[in-house]
Each structure stands twice: as structure tokens, then as C-alpha cells.
Design a protein around this motif. Structure first.
Motif, PDB file in Angstrom:
ATOM      1  N   MET A 196       0.829  -1.207   0.000  1.00 37.33           N
ATOM      2  CA  MET A 196       0.000   0.000   0.000  1.00 37.33           C
ATOM      3  C   MET A 196       0.866   1.261   0.000  1.00 37.33           C
ATOM      4  SD  MET A 196      -2.081   1.328   3.229  1.00 37.33           S
ATOM      5  CE  MET A 196      -2.692   2.984   3.318  1.00 37.33           C
ATOM      6  N   LEU A 197       1.981   1.213   0.746  1.00 37.49           N
ATOM      7  CA  LEU A 197       2.812   2.401   0.901  1.00 37.49           C
ATOM      8  C   LEU A 197       3.726   2.657  -0.293  1.00 37.49           C
ATOM      9  CD1 LEU A 197       3.405   1.895   4.628  1.00 37.49           C
ATOM     10  CD2 LEU A 197       3.018   4.151   3.665  1.00 37.49           C
ATOM     11  N   ASP A 198       4.217   1.595  -0.922  1.00 43.00           N
ATOM     12  CA  ASP A 198       5.238   1.792  -1.954  1.00 43.00           C
ATOM     13  C   ASP A 198       4.872   1.205  -3.310  1.00 43.00           C
ATOM     14  OD1 ASP A 198       7.056   3.036  -0.124  1.00 43.00           O
ATOM     15  OD2 ASP A 198       7.317   1.064   0.768  1.00 43.00           O
ATOM     16  N   ASP A 199       3.667   0.689  -3.423  1.00 39.73           N
ATOM     17  CA  ASP A 199       3.277   0.073  -4.688  1.00 39.73           C
ATOM     18  C   ASP A 199       1.786   0.302  -4.865  1.00 39.73           C
ATOM     19  OD1 ASP A 199       3.393  -1.390  -6.959  1.00 39.73           O
ATOM     20  OD2 ASP A 199       4.213  -3.197  -6.068  1.00 39.73           O
ATOM     21  N   GLU A 200       1.110  -0.640  -5.465  1.00 37.77           N
ATOM     22  CA  GLU A 200      -0.344  -0.524  -5.601  1.00 37.77           C
ATOM     23  C   GLU A 200      -0.978  -1.830  -5.155  1.00 37.77           C
ATOM     24  OE1 GLU A 200      -1.544   0.607  -9.511  1.00 37.77           O
ATOM     25  OE2 GLU A 200      -0.557   2.565  -9.371  1.00 37.77           O
ATOM     26  N   LEU A 201      -2.164  -1.731  -4.575  1.00 34.42           N
ATOM     27  CA  LEU A 201      -2.873  -2.936  -4.157  1.00 34.42           C
ATOM     28  C   LEU A 201      -4.024  -3.213  -5.123  1.00 34.42           C
ATOM     29  CD1 LEU A 201      -3.203  -2.517  -0.267  1.00 34.42           C
ATOM     30  CD2 LEU A 201      -1.469  -3.776  -1.541  1.00 34.42           C
ATOM     31  N   THR A 202      -4.315  -4.494  -5.319  1.00 38.61           N
ATOM     32  CA  THR A 202      -5.484  -4.860  -6.117  1.00 38.61           C
ATOM     33  C   THR A 202      -6.725  -4.698  -5.220  1.00 38.61           C
ATOM     34  OG1 THR A 202      -5.388  -7.150  -5.391  1.00 38.61           O
ATOM     35  CG2 THR A 202      -4.146  -6.593  -7.390  1.00 38.61           C
ATOM     36  N   PRO A 203      -7.930  -4.633  -5.797  1.00 39.17           N
ATOM     37  CA  PRO A 203      -9.136  -4.520  -4.959  1.00 39.17           C
ATOM     38  C   PRO A 203      -9.223  -5.650  -3.934  1.00 39.17           C
ATOM     39  CG  PRO A 203      -9.691  -4.103  -7.244  1.00 39.17           C
ATOM     40  CD  PRO A 203      -8.262  -4.534  -7.227  1.00 39.17           C
ATOM     41  N   GLU A 204      -8.803  -6.865  -4.315  1.00 41.13           N
ATOM     42  CA  GLU A 204      -8.866  -7.999  -3.374  1.00 41.13           C
ATOM     43  C   GLU A 204      -7.877  -7.779  -2.227  1.00 41.13           C
ATOM     44  OE1 GLU A 204      -8.274  -8.439  -6.725  1.00 41.13           O
ATOM     45  OE2 GLU A 204     -10.402  -8.768  -7.149  1.00 41.13           O
ATOM     46  N   GLU A 205      -6.704  -7.245  -2.549  1.00 40.30           N
ATOM     47  CA  GLU A 205      -5.701  -7.001  -1.500  1.00 40.30           C
ATOM     48  C   GLU A 205      -6.175  -5.917  -0.526  1.00 40.30           C
ATOM     49  OE1 GLU A 205      -1.466  -8.205  -3.614  1.00 40.30           O
ATOM     50  OE2 GLU A 205      -2.373  -6.281  -4.114  1.00 40.30           O
ATOM     51  N   VAL A 251      -9.254  -5.371   0.351  1.00 39.14           N
ATOM     52  CA  VAL A 251     -10.232  -6.018   1.234  1.00 39.14           C
ATOM     53  C   VAL A 251      -9.505  -6.814   2.312  1.00 39.14           C
ATOM     54  CG1 VAL A 251     -12.058  -7.777   1.316  1.00 39.14           C
ATOM     55  CG2 VAL A 251     -12.019  -6.092  -0.536  1.00 39.14           C
ATOM     56  N   GLU A 252      -8.451  -7.531   1.886  1.00 33.27           N
ATOM     57  CA  GLU A 252      -7.679  -8.349   2.817  1.00 33.27           C
ATOM     58  C   GLU A 252      -6.984  -7.465   3.864  1.00 33.27           C
ATOM     59  OE1 GLU A 252      -4.350 -11.896   2.454  1.00 33.27           O
ATOM     60  OE2 GLU A 252      -4.951 -10.805   0.659  1.00 33.27           O
ATOM     61  N   LEU A 253      -6.416  -6.355   3.405  1.00 37.06           N
ATOM     62  CA  LEU A 253      -5.726  -5.448   4.333  1.00 37.06           C
ATOM     63  C   LEU A 253      -6.709  -4.882   5.361  1.00 37.06           C
ATOM     64  CD1 LEU A 253      -3.182  -3.767   5.155  1.00 37.06           C
ATOM     65  CD2 LEU A 253      -3.938  -2.027   3.555  1.00 37.06           C
ATOM     66  N   VAL A 254      -7.855  -4.441   4.890  1.00 35.79           N
ATOM     67  CA  VAL A 254      -8.849  -3.871   5.810  1.00 35.79           C
ATOM     68  C   VAL A 254      -9.256  -4.915   6.849  1.00 35.79           C
ATOM     69  CG1 VAL A 254     -11.223  -2.999   5.970  1.00 35.79           C
ATOM     70  CG2 VAL A 254      -9.695  -2.143   4.189  1.00 35.79           C
ATOM     71  N   GLN A 255      -9.441  -6.147   6.395  1.00 37.57           N
ATOM     72  CA  GLN A 255      -9.847  -7.212   7.311  1.00 37.57           C
ATOM     73  C   GLN A 255      -8.779  -7.438   8.382  1.00 37.57           C
ATOM     74  OE1 GLN A 255     -12.753  -8.532   7.577  1.00 37.57           O
ATOM     75  NE2 GLN A 255     -12.039  -9.779   9.314  1.00 37.57           N
ATOM     76  N   LEU A 256      -7.517  -7.471   7.960  1.00 37.46           N
ATOM     77  CA  LEU A 256      -6.424  -7.690   8.917  1.00 37.46           C
ATOM     78  C   LEU A 256      -6.307  -6.528   9.907  1.00 37.46           C
ATOM     79  CD1 LEU A 256      -3.798  -9.207   6.462  1.00 37.46           C
ATOM     80  CD2 LEU A 256      -4.792 -10.367   8.434  1.00 37.46           C
ATOM     81  N   VAL A 257      -6.525  -5.311   9.420  1.00 34.03           N
ATOM     82  CA  VAL A 257      -6.457  -4.142  10.315  1.00 34.03           C
ATOM     83  C   VAL A 257      -7.607  -4.187  11.315  1.00 34.03           C
ATOM     84  CG1 VAL A 257      -6.636  -1.616  10.413  1.00 34.03           C
ATOM     85  CG2 VAL A 257      -5.246  -2.686   8.648  1.00 34.03           C
ATOM     86  N   ARG A 258      -8.775  -4.589  10.824  1.00 37.44           N
ATOM     87  CA  ARG A 258      -9.958  -4.649  11.694  1.00 37.44           C
ATOM     88  C   ARG A 258      -9.761  -5.669  12.827  1.00 37.44           C
ATOM     89  NH1 ARG A 258     -14.769  -2.809   9.838  1.00 37.44           N
ATOM     90  NH2 ARG A 258     -14.298  -3.274   7.673  1.00 37.44           N
ATOM     91  N   GLU A 259      -9.058  -6.747  12.508  1.00 35.42           N
ATOM     92  CA  GLU A 259      -8.892  -7.840  13.481  1.00 35.42           C
ATOM     93  C   GLU A 259      -8.071  -7.446  14.696  1.00 35.42           C
ATOM     94  OE1 GLU A 259      -7.120 -11.053  11.366  1.00 35.42           O
ATOM     95  OE2 GLU A 259      -8.976 -11.533  10.297  1.00 35.42           O
ATOM     96  N   ALA A 260      -7.086  -6.572  14.504  1.00 31.61           N
ATOM     97  CA  ALA A 260      -6.157  -6.291  15.617  1.00 31.61           C
ATOM     98  C   ALA A 260      -5.833  -4.806  15.707  1.00 31.61           C
ATOM     99  CB  ALA A 260      -4.860  -7.088  15.416  1.00 31.61           C
ATOM    100  N   PRO A 261      -6.155  -4.163  16.831  1.00 31.75           N
ATOM    101  CA  PRO A 261      -5.839  -2.742  16.996  1.00 31.75           C
ATOM    102  C   PRO A 261      -4.342  -2.465  16.869  1.00 31.75           C
ATOM    103  CG  PRO A 261      -7.269  -3.517  18.759  1.00 31.75           C
ATOM    104  CD  PRO A 261      -6.858  -4.716  17.988  1.00 31.75           C
ATOM    105  N   GLU A 262      -3.525  -3.444  17.235  1.00 32.04           N
ATOM    106  CA  GLU A 262      -2.079  -3.256  17.142  1.00 32.04           C
ATOM    107  C   GLU A 262      -1.668  -2.961  15.688  1.00 32.04           C
ATOM    108  OE1 GLU A 262       0.253  -2.671  19.107  1.00 32.04           O
ATOM    109  OE2 GLU A 262       1.824  -2.826  17.568  1.00 32.04           O
ATOM    110  N   ARG A 263      -2.370  -3.579  14.761  1.00 30.19           N
ATOM    111  CA  ARG A 263      -2.048  -3.343  13.346  1.00 30.19           C
ATOM    112  C   ARG A 263      -2.419  -1.916  12.933  1.00 30.19           C
ATOM    113  NH1 ARG A 263      -4.531  -9.008  11.770  1.00 30.19           N
ATOM    114  NH2 ARG A 263      -2.785 -10.319  12.404  1.00 30.19           N
TER     115      ARG A 263
END
Lengths: 185, 456
Positions: B13-22, B24-36
């Protein structure tokens, strides 16, 4: 008599005070805006809007409160408003991620101390030559990881990992060296 | 697994581009853990610090100046506010109380209208630097000659009229365009960032543009698509010279639609001749010696056959209508140095100009230079002058030597000396009266800079 467009003494004083606050707070405010997953191309625009809103609402600001915190509240509202816009006009990277990051940010208790760019530059200066070149090409020239991979003879994944490590190093360095440095850019 | 994948996606996300599926995956991982969330926040903040420190277009002074320029009161809002204040200060009469609700509603309507207008009529660009005779014609056709730095502009045409004039425009996202010398630039008000260079020169520093939305520069002979770069463009109506210093530019030649990609340190010339190949060629190395060749190098003035091999260039009148308190008439002859056939000329401190020409009557002659940064954009303008006391006429031409050291910057923000910069053009002028200034030749010699060991 005051000519149209000419500033009164109180306006001039307000503007001078405001300029000092912009100088002091802009680095961290822009970082705050970016950290809410705002599109990097629009970070400065949104940060400027936050400053302008603060400028116009100056009379309502309670000077016993923390200006940085007030400013961040304004910026968070501006980003929140982005969520209501038509997708093509949004200045953010991803709606759901922004929602999460705003929620997280508003839970933060105290804003960080103002930061001077010279502290960041000093930390960048401590990086090894190759890391320094990588950072310059990424953040100064705006090349993406795949472009840098070709240029530096690395895989895109390695470039991304190195940049992530560099960010951590810089953050550590800034956090250990920022204390006591005035934010004059 | 989650954290490793999260770190990969965050770096993407920071240095390249994410696909729409990626995403969704990133948001899910962030949602799972406040530490992220904290980790992502730290990386985004740090990336922003570094970007501010590394990208000169985003440094502190520029950001502060741009923010302050936006605090200027919009005249419409000020007008509405003044009317509302006036209304509020009127003595209240009983019958007016009935209209209280209506007044508040009208006031709210005015404010909403003012807000709407300021929000949707945000300026396209602002003038951040300005010197000399520069005028602006907006969409309504009104001509403004009294421009000042900080002035917000919409769509319209900016003209830099004189040899010593220049203007720097800045878009809100940081793109800057400098026009210098005699140049005409139209800023297009539309969904894409777009300008038209009618004639003259521009230097543009363009930060990376959103994917699929390049900045467009049109000239009479070419269309340029820019994704993020530093480039210089020059056009005279029949040819366009594009020099790319950073990034990459796509040039389309209008006469036949042929296209070439011009990378950094390369140049391309798009003319009206469809029979020559449109190609990108590496910019030649710096030269240190140059001699004017008229009429090839004539940029402004009247070329006429004369005693020299290439004839001579007579200063032509130019009325600077933007001059205050009243218009100024100058007589000027300008020679183009950085043309399509010439290598860039790098001045050094040992350099010397030699100007040969004539005057019909005694006059002070100003000799000026326009400079670019080496492999970069507009750097400044420099002048030196001399009083020629005796009226010599054509039979007794003058021979004027000007060491590079004698040139002074026209503005305090320019480097103190033109040494170390690339020469773009040079000009000779007299002020107010026609003294018959004629230039036969201009020579430049820049000896290599050497260390004199005996001086140590």
C-alpha cells in the motif's frame, strides 16, 4: 481609512500568530492526515483546509486548550466528510480503511509534540548510502517499488521490505531526537 | 501468518499498488487487531515525514506560504459578510422582529451561497513569484496588468512580455510552471491539468500525477503527456523543443500523430516537417564556447544584412505596459542560445562574454542573461550594464568584454552568480530612447576552471 483588501492591525496580528502556528504544527498535521489513509497527493490540500478552518473559527478557540489537538479534530472531520462524497471525488485511498483509521486516531489521547523537518533530515543523513539513495528515489523522485527494483537490481518485494525497515529506523531516530527541537521546519 | 501478510500488504500500500482484493484483505487484517492500526499509522506518518523532508515541492516554506496565501479574504465573502454586519448593526424596530426568522434564513442563504462559491471556485493556480511585465487575461477577457504574488487564478492566459520578466504559477497539489521572457501560457480550467504554450518557454516541475490522469501541455506543434517530471519546453510556433530532466514525457507530433517517449536527460524536437523522424536523443554535453549566428539565433529584434557574416540584429521597440507608474519603452535585441541545434552552455566563473555592436548616440546598455539550473528548470536572470559615452555610429563599433563575475542577479532569491548555471538566452537593451543599438556578434568563452598551485 482602510482601503478595500487592506488588512487592519488586528487582522495582521491574527495572521502573524496564525503563521507561527502553521510553522509549528504543519509537519505533524500532515503526518496525521496521511495516517488516516488519505491519498498522498491530497494530504497538503486537506491539511491546508484544516488550517483555514481553524483560522476562520479562531474566535471560537479556547486558548487554554491544546491547539494541536483542536487542529487534528478539524482535520479528522474534513476526512470524515470525504466519506460522504461521490467515490470519484474522494481524496482518500480506501473508504473502509479510512473509517478504521479515523476511529483509531480519535481514540488517541494526546497529540505528539510538534516536529521539525530538520530532525527528520538529520536522521535520514545517518542512513547508509544505498538506503539513502533508495529513500531519495522513492520519496524525492516518487518512483514506486517496481520501478526502484529495476533501477537498483532488486526484487520489488526486497525494495518494499527495505523501505519498511528504513521507516522504522527513521521513526526510532526521530522519536529519540525530536525532544527539545523547535518546530521551525 | 497474519502479521507477515499484513506487513506485505502494508508495504504494498505504501510503496506500490494494491489490487481490490488485497485492499479487502488489508482492511480485514487491520480490523482484526488494533495493534495493526498502530503499526499502519506509524508507517503512514513516517512515510509522510520522509516525503516532506525529501520532496522539495513539499518542504516547509512552500507549504506555509501556500497555506497563508489561502487565508486571503475572498472579496465576495467579504462583501456578503460586510452586508450582514451592516444589517446586524441596524437599530431594531418592533415590526422588524417579525422578520427575524426571515432575516436569519436569508443570512444563512447568503452564507451558504458564499461557502458554495468559495468551495467550488477554488483557484486553479496561484502566482507565487513574479517579475517585470506580466499580464493576465481571464475567461471574461478582462486584462490585468497589476499582478502580485499570491494572486489566485482560474482559467485564462498569462503573458510574460519582456526579456527580464518571469512568473511562477503553482497548482494546489504542488506542480509549478515557470514562464520567462516573451512567453504566452493559457491555463485550461477543466477536469485535467492542462496548459497551452502559444510561444516562448516554460519550465515545469510536476509531482507524480494520479494514474491515468497525466498533465497535458499543448504547443502549436506537439502535445505532451506528463506523469511526474521536471522538463523545459520551448516553442516558436513552427517547432517545439522538449528537454526532460527527470521522469518521462510522451510527445505527440501534431503534423502526423507520431509519438515518442522522452526519458530523463533526453530531448525531442517536434516540427511541422512530417518527413523527419520524431525521436528522443540524448542531450549533448555542456559546451563552453559559443558564438551567435544570426539570423538563426534571433529571438527578438530586427535582423538585417550587415558587415558581419550573418548580418546584424537591431534592437526593436517593446512597450512594457505593466511598468509602474507608467508604461516603459525599451529597445531590445535578444539572442537564443539554448536552441534545438545547440548544446547547453554551462557558465563558469572564468567565463567572458564579448559583445560587438554599435550605437547611434551615447547610451547606457544593459546586457542580460536568462539561466536554467544544470539539467533543470528556470534559475534566474542576471544583468550587467555599461555607459557608452561617445556616439560612435556604425563606422566605429563598440567591443564590450563582460566577465561572468560582473553579472548581478535581478532578484535576491536567485543564486549570487550565473556561474554554474546553463545559459538559455541573452539580450541587449537601451531604455526609453532609440539609440540605434545594433548587435553584430556575441561570443562566450568559458575556460576550464583550474587550481593555481602557486597561489597556495
Amino acid at each position: 481609512m482602510q482601503e478595500p483588501g487592506e488588512m487592519s492591525a488586528s487582522d495582521a496580528k491574527k495572521r502573524a500568530e496564525f503563521e507561527l502556528l502553521v510553522v509549528e504544527h504543519h509537519v505533524q498535521l500532515r503526518a496525521f492526515v496521511r495516517s488516516m489513509a488519505v491519498d498522498p497527493d491530497w494530504v497538503d490540500d486537506i491539511a491546508q483546509e484544516a488550517f483555514l478552518t481553524a483560522y476562520r473559527a479562531w474566535a471560537s478557540f479556547d486558548s487554554s486548550r491544546d491547539f494541536g489537538k483542536w487542529l487534528r479534530g478539524i482535520a479528522a472531520n474534513i476526512v470524515r466528510n470525504e466519506l460522504r462524497k461521490d467515490a470519484r471525488r474522494q481524496r482518500i485511498l480506501h473508504t473502509e480503511l479510512v473509517e478504521l483509521m479515523i476511529e483509531h486516531q480519535t481514540k488517541e489521547e494526546e497529540p505528539p509534540e510538534p516536529l521539525a523537518l530538520k530532525v527528520v533530515r538529520r536522521c535520514l543523513g545517518k542512513l547508509p548510502r544505498e538506503s539513502r539513495e533508495l529513500v531519495r528515489a522513492r520519496y524525492g523522485d516518487g518512483h514506486s517499488a517496481p520501478e526502484l527494483a529495476t533501477r537498483f537490481g532488486l526484487s520489488a518485494n526486497t525494495v518494499r521490505q527495505r523501505l519498511a525497515r528504513i521507516r522504522l529506523q527513521i521513526r526510532q531516530c526521530v522519536e529519540s531526537g525530536a525532544m527539545g527541537v523547535t518546530a521551525n521546519g | 501468518m497474519g502479521d507477515r501478510r499484513f506487513e506485505d500488504l502494508m508495504a504494498g500500500m505504501l510503496d506500490d499498488e494494491l489490487t481490490p482484493e488485497e485492499w479487502v484483505e488489508l482492511v480485514q487484517l487491520v480490523r482484526e487487531a488494533p495493534e495493526r492500526q498502530r503499526q499502519l499509522q506509524a508507517h503512514l506518518e513516517t512515510a509522510e515525514w520522509i516525503a516532506q523532508a525529501e520532496n522539495e515541492l513539499r518542504d516547509s516554506p512552500r507549504f506555509v506560504a501556500a497555506t497563508l496565501s489561502r487565508t486571503e479574504q475572498d472579496p465576495f465573502v467579504a462583501g456578503v459578510k460586510a452586508r450582514l454586519d451592516e444589517t446586524a448593526s441596524m437599530p431594531r424596530r418592533p415590526w422588524r422582529r417579525r422578520l427575524k426568522v426571515a432575516s436569519v434564513a436569508i443570512a444563512a442563504l447568503f452564507l451558504a451561497l458564499a461557502f458554495w462559491l468559495t468551495w467550488f471556485q477554488q483557484p486553479l493556480v496561484r502566482i507565487i513569484e513574479l517579475n517585470g511585465s506580466v499580464q493576465w487575461m481571464g475567461d471574461g477577457g478582462h486584462l490585468e496588468t497589476d499582478l502580485k504574488p499570491g494572486r489566485a487564478l482560474g482559467g485564462g492566459t498569462l503573458e510574460s512580455l519582456s526579456v527580464d520578466s518571469w512568473a511562477v504559477l503553482e497548482y494546489r497539489e504542488g506542480t509549478t510552471i515557470t514562464v520567462a521572457g516573451s512567453s504566452k501560457l493559457t491555463v485550461v480550467d477543466g477536469p485535467t491539468k492542462e496548459v497551452r504554450l502559444g510561444h516562448g518557454r516554460l519550465s515545469a516541475s510536476v509531482p507524480p500525477q494520479p494514474t491515468g490522469k497525466p498533465m497535458l501541455v499543448h504547443t502549436p506543434t506537439a502535445d505532451l503527456e506528463i506523469l511526474g517530471t521536471q522538463l523545459n519546453v520551448e516553442t516558436d510556433g513552427s517547432m517545439t523543443l522538449v528537454n526532460v530532466n527527470e521522469g518521462r514525457v510522451r510527445v505527440t507530433r501534431l503534423v502526423d500523430g507520431s509519438v515518442v517517449e522522452v526519458p530523463a536527460d533526453y530531448q525531442a524536437v517536434a516540427t511541422v516537417d512530417r518527413h523527419t523522424e520524431l525521436r528522443a536523443s540524448q542531450r549533448p554535453d555542456h559546451a563552453r564556447v559559443w558564438r551567435s549566428e544570426f539570423p538563426r539565433d534571433v529571438q527578438y529584434g530586427q535582423w538585417q544584412p550587415g558587415p558581419g557574416d550573418g548580418g546584424e540584429l537591431r534592437a526593436a521597440p517593446l512597450l512594457l505596459t505593466c511598468w509602474r507608474p507608467k508604461p516603459l519603452l525599451i529597445y531590445v535585441a535578444t539572442a537564443n542560445v539554448a536552441g534545438k541545434n545547440s548544446p547547453p552552455l554551462l557558465l563558469n566563473a572564468n567565463g567572458r562574454f564579448r559583445v560587438r555592436g554599435s550605437l547611434d548616440s551615447p547610451a547606457e546598455v544593459v546586457f542580460g542573461l536568462t539561466m536554467h539550473n544544470p539539467r533543470g528548470g528556470f534559475a534566474g536572470k542576471y544583468v550587467a550594464s555599461k555607459k557608452f559615452e561617445a556616439a560612435r555610429g556604425k563606422d566605429e563599433p563598440f567591443d564590450w568584454e563582460l566577465p561572468v563575475r560582473t553579472f548581478k542577479p535581478l532578484e535576491g532569491t536567485f543564486p549570487a552568480s550565473p556561474a554554474g548555471l546553463e545559459l538559455v538566452d541573452c539580450w541587449c537593451l537601451t531604455v526609453r530612447e532609440n539609440h540605434g543599438l545594433t548587435v553584430r556578434s556575441i561570443d562566450l568563452q568559458c575556460k576550464e576552471e583550474t587550481i593555481n598551485h602557486e597561489d597556495k
